[in-house]
Motif scaffolding. Structure first.
Motif, PDB file in Angstrom:
ATOM      1  N   LYS A  10     -70.349 104.681   0.878  1.00 46.09           N
ATOM      2  CA  LYS A  10     -70.184 103.328   1.293  1.00 46.09           C
ATOM      3  C   LYS A  10     -69.551 103.437   2.999  1.00 46.09           C
ATOM      4  CE  LYS A  10     -67.458 103.280  -2.724  1.00 46.09           C
ATOM      5  NZ  LYS A  10     -66.312 102.619  -3.301  1.00 46.09           N
ATOM      6  N   TYR A  11     -70.422 104.149   3.641  1.00 52.41           N
ATOM      7  CA  TYR A  11     -69.786 104.328   4.969  1.00 52.41           C
ATOM      8  C   TYR A  11     -69.888 102.886   6.067  1.00 52.41           C
ATOM      9  CZ  TYR A  11     -74.537 104.346   7.211  1.00 52.41           C
ATOM     10  OH  TYR A  11     -75.601 103.965   7.697  1.00 52.41           O
ATOM     11  N   VAL A  12     -70.520 101.982   5.655  1.00 48.80           N
ATOM     12  CA  VAL A  12     -70.609 100.832   6.179  1.00 48.80           C
ATOM     13  C   VAL A  12     -70.165  99.606   5.443  1.00 48.80           C
ATOM     14  CG1 VAL A  12     -71.956 101.052   8.254  1.00 48.80           C
ATOM     15  CG2 VAL A  12     -73.015 100.288   6.139  1.00 48.80           C
ATOM     16  N   ALA A  13     -69.592  99.727   4.216  1.00 52.47           N
ATOM     17  CA  ALA A  13     -69.199  98.762   3.245  1.00 52.47           C
ATOM     18  C   ALA A  13     -67.785  98.449   3.479  1.00 52.47           C
ATOM     19  CB  ALA A  13     -69.171  99.412   1.841  1.00 52.47           C
ATOM     20  N   PHE A  14     -67.763  97.222   4.500  1.00 47.81           N
ATOM     21  CA  PHE A  14     -66.432  96.698   4.713  1.00 47.81           C
ATOM     22  C   PHE A  14     -66.027  95.637   3.799  1.00 47.81           C
ATOM     23  CE2 PHE A  14     -68.245  98.498   8.561  1.00 47.81           C
ATOM     24  CZ  PHE A  14     -67.235  99.094   9.089  1.00 47.81           C
ATOM     25  N   SER A  15     -66.706  95.133   2.665  1.00 46.84           N
ATOM     26  CA  SER A  15     -66.272  94.322   1.695  1.00 46.84           C
ATOM     27  C   SER A  15     -65.956  94.915   0.521  1.00 46.84           C
ATOM     28  CB  SER A  15     -67.480  93.284   1.395  1.00 46.84           C
ATOM     29  OG  SER A  15     -68.501  94.072   0.904  1.00 46.84           O
ATOM     30  N   GLY A  16     -64.868  94.288  -0.322  1.00 41.51           N
ATOM     31  CA  GLY A  16     -64.448  94.976  -1.709  1.00 41.51           C
ATOM     32  C   GLY A  16     -63.164  95.397  -1.289  1.00 41.51           C
ATOM     33  N   ARG A  17     -62.664  96.280  -2.149  1.00 44.75           N
ATOM     34  CA  ARG A  17     -61.027  96.961  -2.132  1.00 44.75           C
ATOM     35  C   ARG A  17     -61.258  98.714  -2.479  1.00 44.75           C
ATOM     36  NH1 ARG A  17     -57.945  92.646  -5.923  1.00 44.75           N
ATOM     37  NH2 ARG A  17     -56.285  94.128  -5.564  1.00 44.75           N
ATOM     38  N   ALA A  18     -60.290  99.040  -2.005  1.00 45.04           N
ATOM     39  CA  ALA A  18     -60.189 100.562  -2.144  1.00 45.04           C
ATOM     40  C   ALA A  18     -58.674 100.929  -2.518  1.00 45.04           C
ATOM     41  CB  ALA A  18     -60.474 101.228  -0.929  1.00 45.04           C
ATOM     42  N   ARG A  19     -58.685 101.620  -3.507  1.00 44.79           N
ATOM     43  CA  ARG A  19     -57.293 102.198  -3.973  1.00 44.79           C
ATOM     44  C   ARG A  19     -56.741 103.129  -3.165  1.00 44.79           C
ATOM     45  NH1 ARG A  19     -57.879 105.037  -9.637  1.00 44.79           N
ATOM     46  NH2 ARG A  19     -55.746 104.566  -9.457  1.00 44.79           N
ATOM     47  N   VAL A  67     -60.211  99.468   6.112  1.00 44.53           N
ATOM     48  CA  VAL A  67     -60.431  98.055   5.963  1.00 44.53           C
ATOM     49  C   VAL A  67     -60.528  97.491   4.405  1.00 44.53           C
ATOM     50  CG1 VAL A  67     -62.061  96.116   6.263  1.00 44.53           C
ATOM     51  CG2 VAL A  67     -61.430  97.614   7.942  1.00 44.53           C
ATOM     52  N   ARG A  68     -61.173  98.370   3.634  1.00 45.33           N
ATOM     53  CA  ARG A  68     -61.176  98.220   2.048  1.00 45.33           C
ATOM     54  C   ARG A  68     -59.830  98.291   1.522  1.00 45.33           C
ATOM     55  NH1 ARG A  68     -64.385 101.672  -0.212  1.00 45.33           N
ATOM     56  NH2 ARG A  68     -65.163 102.509   1.647  1.00 45.33           N
ATOM     57  N   ARG A  69     -59.040  99.148   2.020  1.00 47.65           N
ATOM     58  CA  ARG A  69     -57.573  99.255   1.734  1.00 47.65           C
ATOM     59  C   ARG A  69     -56.782  98.310   1.915  1.00 47.65           C
ATOM     60  NH1 ARG A  69     -54.832  99.796  -1.806  1.00 47.65           N
ATOM     61  NH2 ARG A  69     -52.655 100.346  -1.406  1.00 47.65           N
ATOM     62  N   LEU A  70     -57.055  97.709   3.238  1.00 50.76           N
ATOM     63  CA  LEU A  70     -56.095  96.492   3.469  1.00 50.76           C
ATOM     64  C   LEU A  70     -56.719  95.232   2.900  1.00 50.76           C
ATOM     65  CD1 LEU A  70     -56.387  96.911   7.478  1.00 50.76           C
ATOM     66  CD2 LEU A  70     -54.366  97.153   6.180  1.00 50.76           C
ATOM     67  N   HIS A  71     -57.870  95.136   2.521  1.00 46.59           N
ATOM     68  CA  HIS A  71     -58.249  94.104   1.448  1.00 46.59           C
ATOM     69  C   HIS A  71     -57.643  94.305   0.118  1.00 46.59           C
ATOM     70  CE1 HIS A  71     -62.504  93.324   3.827  1.00 46.59           C
ATOM     71  NE2 HIS A  71     -61.527  92.976   4.422  1.00 46.59           N
ATOM     72  N   ASP A  72     -57.510  95.436  -0.424  1.00 46.03           N
ATOM     73  CA  ASP A  72     -56.701  95.330  -1.503  1.00 46.03           C
ATOM     74  C   ASP A  72     -55.332  95.042  -1.601  1.00 46.03           C
ATOM     75  OD1 ASP A  72     -56.842  96.390  -4.364  1.00 46.03           O
ATOM     76  OD2 ASP A  72     -55.302  98.113  -3.690  1.00 46.03           O
ATOM     77  N   LEU A  96     -49.044 100.483   5.533  1.00 46.08           N
ATOM     78  CA  LEU A  96     -49.854  99.849   4.969  1.00 46.08           C
ATOM     79  C   LEU A  96     -51.154 100.631   3.972  1.00 46.08           C
ATOM     80  CD1 LEU A  96     -51.192  97.450   7.949  1.00 46.08           C
ATOM     81  CD2 LEU A  96     -49.637  96.900   5.872  1.00 46.08           C
ATOM     82  N   MET A  97     -51.189 101.586   4.238  1.00 45.91           N
ATOM     83  CA  MET A  97     -52.210 102.634   3.393  1.00 45.91           C
ATOM     84  C   MET A  97     -51.604 103.109   2.119  1.00 45.91           C
ATOM     85  SD  MET A  97     -55.344 102.345   4.787  1.00 45.91           S
ATOM     86  CE  MET A  97     -54.917 100.996   5.556  1.00 45.91           C
ATOM     87  N   ALA A  98     -50.051 103.077   2.371  1.00 49.78           N
ATOM     88  CA  ALA A  98     -49.321 103.648   1.067  1.00 49.78           C
ATOM     89  C   ALA A  98     -48.535 102.487   0.305  1.00 49.78           C
ATOM     90  CB  ALA A  98     -48.093 104.344   1.634  1.00 49.78           C
ATOM     91  N   THR A  99     -48.920 101.301   0.837  1.00 49.32           N
ATOM     92  CA  THR A  99     -48.212 100.059  -0.116  1.00 49.32           C
ATOM     93  C   THR A  99     -49.308  99.803  -1.162  1.00 49.32           C
ATOM     94  OG1 THR A  99     -47.473  99.385   2.124  1.00 49.32           O
ATOM     95  CG2 THR A  99     -47.708  97.841   0.313  1.00 49.32           C
ATOM     96  N   GLU A 100     -48.664  99.436  -2.342  1.00 50.74           N
ATOM     97  CA  GLU A 100     -49.641  99.019  -3.548  1.00 50.74           C
ATOM     98  C   GLU A 100     -50.381  97.773  -3.269  1.00 50.74           C
ATOM     99  OE1 GLU A 100     -49.034  98.655  -8.478  1.00 50.74           O
ATOM    100  OE2 GLU A 100     -47.349  98.623  -6.964  1.00 50.74           O
ATOM    101  N   GLY A 101     -51.532  97.666  -3.852  1.00 51.27           N
ATOM    102  CA  GLY A 101     -52.325  96.630  -3.780  1.00 51.27           C
ATOM    103  C   GLY A 101     -51.926  95.303  -4.510  1.00 51.27           C
ATOM    104  N   ASP A 102     -52.736  94.441  -4.361  1.00 53.47           N
ATOM    105  CA  ASP A 102     -52.521  93.289  -5.270  1.00 53.47           C
ATOM    106  C   ASP A 102     -52.969  93.399  -6.628  1.00 53.47           C
ATOM    107  OD1 ASP A 102     -51.717  91.792  -2.888  1.00 53.47           O
ATOM    108  OD2 ASP A 102     -53.341  90.720  -2.797  1.00 53.47           O
ATOM    109  N   ARG A 103     -52.155  92.864  -7.610  1.00 49.18           N
ATOM    110  CA  ARG A 103     -52.551  93.287  -9.030  1.00 49.18           C
ATOM    111  C   ARG A 103     -53.772  92.053  -9.200  1.00 49.18           C
ATOM    112  NH1 ARG A 103     -49.096  96.536 -11.797  1.00 49.18           N
ATOM    113  NH2 ARG A 103     -47.079  96.883 -10.612  1.00 49.18           N
ATOM    114  N   GLY A 104     -54.580  92.577  -9.955  1.00 48.69           N
ATOM    115  CA  GLY A 104     -55.668  91.517 -10.281  1.00 48.69           C
ATOM    116  C   GLY A 104     -56.648  91.067  -9.164  1.00 48.69           C
TER     117      GLY A 104
END
Length: 119
Positions: A10-19, A67-72, A96-104
């Protein structure tokens, strides 16, 4: 290693979310690969040429997974530019990378944790 290869796919997949797990396991695998590349570079006496090529090749996957992690967390990918602030920027990015993402579901899609919960 599948965390590393999944990010590369997913090397250029800037959309979506990452855990968090995806990001941190990718970073760990990347450090191991970098160590091997540096060792080979040193043994062959290439003066960091191989390492430079690897660094350029991995640049887009690193940015896209961050970026996907920030989206999370519901943040825009533009937050990645916080790295440009000397000293404080990269520390803030680690937090920011260690902070839990949004639920749902958020504006960037469904929670990646929910996708793994059904497996």
């Amino acid at each position: 290693m599948h965390y590393y290869t999944d990010v590369l796919k997913k090397y250029v997949a800037f959309s979506g979310r990452a855990r968090r797990q995806e990001v941190w396991m990718f970073i760990l695998c990347n450090w191991l690969v970098e160590a091997v590349v540096l060792t080979v570079d040193f043994v062959l006496g290439l003066n960091f040429i191989l390492y430079g090529v690897y660094t350029l090749a991995i640049l887009l996957p690193v940015v896209s997974v961050a970026v996907r992690r920030l989206h999370d967390q519901g943040k825009s990918g533009w937050w990645y530019l916080i790295n440009c602030i000397p000293l404080i920027g990269w520390i803030w990015m680690i937090v920011l990378m260690a902070t839990e993402g949004d639920r749902g579901t958020n504006a960037y899609g469904a929670s990646p944790k929910a996708a793994y919960a059904h497996l």
